[in-house]
Design a protein around this motif. Structure first.
Motif, PDB file in Angstrom:
ATOM      1  N   ALA A  99       0.827  -1.210   0.000  1.00 13.75           N
ATOM      2  CA  ALA A  99       0.000   0.000   0.000  1.00 13.75           C
ATOM      3  C   ALA A  99       0.861   1.259   0.000  1.00 13.75           C
ATOM      4  O   ALA A  99       0.617   2.191  -0.781  1.00 13.75           O
ATOM      5  N   PHE A 100       1.883   1.300   0.844  1.00 10.49           N
ATOM      6  CA  PHE A 100       2.746   2.479   0.887  1.00 10.49           C
ATOM      7  C   PHE A 100       3.555   2.620  -0.396  1.00 10.49           C
ATOM      8  O   PHE A 100       3.768   3.730  -0.883  1.00 10.49           O
ATOM      9  N   SER A 101       4.008   1.512  -0.943  1.00 13.09           N
ATOM     10  CA  SER A 101       4.760   1.573  -2.198  1.00 13.09           C
ATOM     11  C   SER A 101       3.890   2.105  -3.324  1.00 13.09           C
ATOM     12  O   SER A 101       4.353   2.889  -4.162  1.00 13.09           O
ATOM     13  N   TYR A 102       2.643   1.693  -3.345  1.00 16.10           N
ATOM     14  CA  TYR A 102       1.720   2.181  -4.372  1.00 16.10           C
ATOM     15  C   TYR A 102       1.547   3.695  -4.269  1.00 16.10           C
ATOM     16  O   TYR A 102       1.596   4.408  -5.268  1.00 16.10           O
ATOM     17  N   ALA A 105       4.955   5.396  -5.253  1.00 11.79           N
ATOM     18  CA  ALA A 105       5.246   5.247  -6.679  1.00 11.79           C
ATOM     19  C   ALA A 105       4.295   6.069  -7.540  1.00 11.79           C
ATOM     20  O   ALA A 105       4.662   6.498  -8.634  1.00 11.79           O
ATOM     21  N   GLU A 106       3.106   6.313  -7.042  1.00  2.91           N
ATOM     22  CA  GLU A 106       2.103   7.067  -7.775  1.00  2.91           C
ATOM     23  C   GLU A 106       2.562   8.486  -8.121  1.00  2.91           C
ATOM     24  O   GLU A 106       2.183   9.031  -9.155  1.00  2.91           O
ATOM     25  N   ILE A 107       3.401   9.077  -7.286  1.00  5.70           N
ATOM     26  CA  ILE A 107       3.813  10.465  -7.497  1.00  5.70           C
ATOM     27  C   ILE A 107       5.238  10.592  -8.032  1.00  5.70           C
ATOM     28  O   ILE A 107       5.751  11.697  -8.173  1.00  5.70           O
ATOM     29  N   MET A 108       5.881   9.471  -8.323  1.00  6.64           N
ATOM     30  CA  MET A 108       7.271   9.480  -8.777  1.00  6.64           C
ATOM     31  C   MET A 108       7.367   9.288 -10.286  1.00  6.64           C
ATOM     32  O   MET A 108       6.477   8.707 -10.903  1.00  6.64           O
ATOM     33  N   PRO A 109       8.479   9.743 -10.880  1.00  6.16           N
ATOM     34  CA  PRO A 109       8.715   9.434 -12.297  1.00  6.16           C
ATOM     35  C   PRO A 109       8.984   7.939 -12.469  1.00  6.16           C
ATOM     36  O   PRO A 109       9.349   7.247 -11.517  1.00  6.16           O
ATOM     37  N   PHE A 110       8.826   7.472 -13.706  1.00  8.52           N
ATOM     38  CA  PHE A 110       8.879   6.032 -13.974  1.00  8.52           C
ATOM     39  C   PHE A 110      10.150   5.342 -13.455  1.00  8.52           C
ATOM     40  O   PHE A 110      10.046   4.286 -12.816  1.00  8.52           O
ATOM     41  N   PRO A 111      11.362   5.872 -13.666  1.00 13.72           N
ATOM     42  CA  PRO A 111      12.547   5.166 -13.157  1.00 13.72           C
ATOM     43  C   PRO A 111      12.529   5.012 -11.625  1.00 13.72           C
ATOM     44  O   PRO A 111      12.939   3.980 -11.095  1.00 13.72           O
ATOM     45  N   VAL A 116      11.199   2.033  -6.393  1.00 16.59           N
ATOM     46  CA  VAL A 116      10.301   1.863  -5.242  1.00 16.59           C
ATOM     47  C   VAL A 116       9.752   0.441  -5.211  1.00 16.59           C
ATOM     48  O   VAL A 116       9.762  -0.228  -4.170  1.00 16.59           O
ATOM     49  N   TRP A 117       9.273  -0.053  -6.353  1.00 18.57           N
ATOM     50  CA  TRP A 117       8.711  -1.405  -6.392  1.00 18.57           C
ATOM     51  C   TRP A 117       9.782  -2.475  -6.195  1.00 18.57           C
ATOM     52  O   TRP A 117       9.519  -3.515  -5.578  1.00 18.57           O
ATOM     53  N   ALA A 118      11.001  -2.223  -6.673  1.00 22.80           N
ATOM     54  CA  ALA A 118      12.094  -3.173  -6.449  1.00 22.80           C
ATOM     55  C   ALA A 118      12.429  -3.251  -4.963  1.00 22.80           C
ATOM     56  O   ALA A 118      12.636  -4.348  -4.416  1.00 22.80           O
ATOM     57  N   MET A 119      12.480  -2.095  -4.305  1.00 22.09           N
ATOM     58  CA  MET A 119      12.768  -2.083  -2.866  1.00 22.09           C
ATOM     59  C   MET A 119      11.651  -2.772  -2.080  1.00 22.09           C
ATOM     60  O   MET A 119      11.919  -3.510  -1.118  1.00 22.09           O
ATOM     61  N   ALA A 120      10.413  -2.552  -2.477  1.00 24.39           N
ATOM     62  CA  ALA A 120       9.298  -3.223  -1.807  1.00 24.39           C
ATOM     63  C   ALA A 120       9.393  -4.732  -1.993  1.00 24.39           C
ATOM     64  O   ALA A 120       9.184  -5.502  -1.041  1.00 24.39           O
ATOM     65  N   GLY A 121       9.721  -5.164  -3.218  1.00 26.72           N
ATOM     66  CA  GLY A 121       9.856  -6.599  -3.479  1.00 26.72           C
ATOM     67  C   GLY A 121      10.977  -7.226  -2.672  1.00 26.72           C
ATOM     68  O   GLY A 121      10.816  -8.318  -2.111  1.00 26.72           O
TER      69      GLY A 121
END
Length: 140
Positions: A99-102, A105-111, A116-121
């Motif tokens: 939830a926090f990663s979503y 990531a919602e407000i960040m540029p694509f890279p 963010v998603w890699a760190m969450a994973g």
């Protein structure tokens, strides 16, 4: 000194209060602080259903997570229920991380979203490894 650490059990139940049932004052203050901040988040959302849902989900997830952590601390190490409680703790932390990663990531540029998603994973998989696969005293 090392021998004293080896002989001491790794998981000790938390010390109980005078009646063994009520949480400490610090826990109550933390819970009140969490509740106040969550209520303020809902109030300041200006009716945005997505923001309200996120705050309510995060609040409920944290409350249930703290409940299961307390149960885990009080469950004897040899109890088979500990594995079930560990699974609940891992699932709750995974949902909170997602939830926090979503939201981040919602407000960040694509890279940065990828980062963010890699760190969450890595966090979720690392938690799974630490909770369920790692055996203390063995070499992987």
């Amino acid at each position: 000194m090392d021998e004293a650490l080896i002989k001491e059990p790794a998981n000790q139940p938390s010390p109980k209060n005078h009646d063994g049932h009520w949480p400490s004052l610090l826990t109550v203050v933390g819970f009140v602080f969490l509740t106040f901040n969550s209520a303020m988040g809902v109030y300041r959302s200006n009716g945005d259903i997505g923001a309200i849902s996120f705050v309510v989900f995060s609040y409920l997830d944290l409350v249930v997570l703290f409940y299961f952590l307390r149960r885990f601390e009080r469950t004897p190490p040899e109890s088979p229920r500990r594995e079930h409680i560990k699974m609940a703790v891992w699932l709750l932390t995974t949902m909170l991380t997602t939830a926090f990663s979503y939201k981040v990531a919602e407000i960040m540029p694509f890279p940065v979203q990828l980062l963010v998603w890699a760190m969450a994973g890595v966090s979720v998989l690392g938690g799974f490894y630490a909770f369920f696969l790692y055996q203390e005293g063995t070499k992987a």
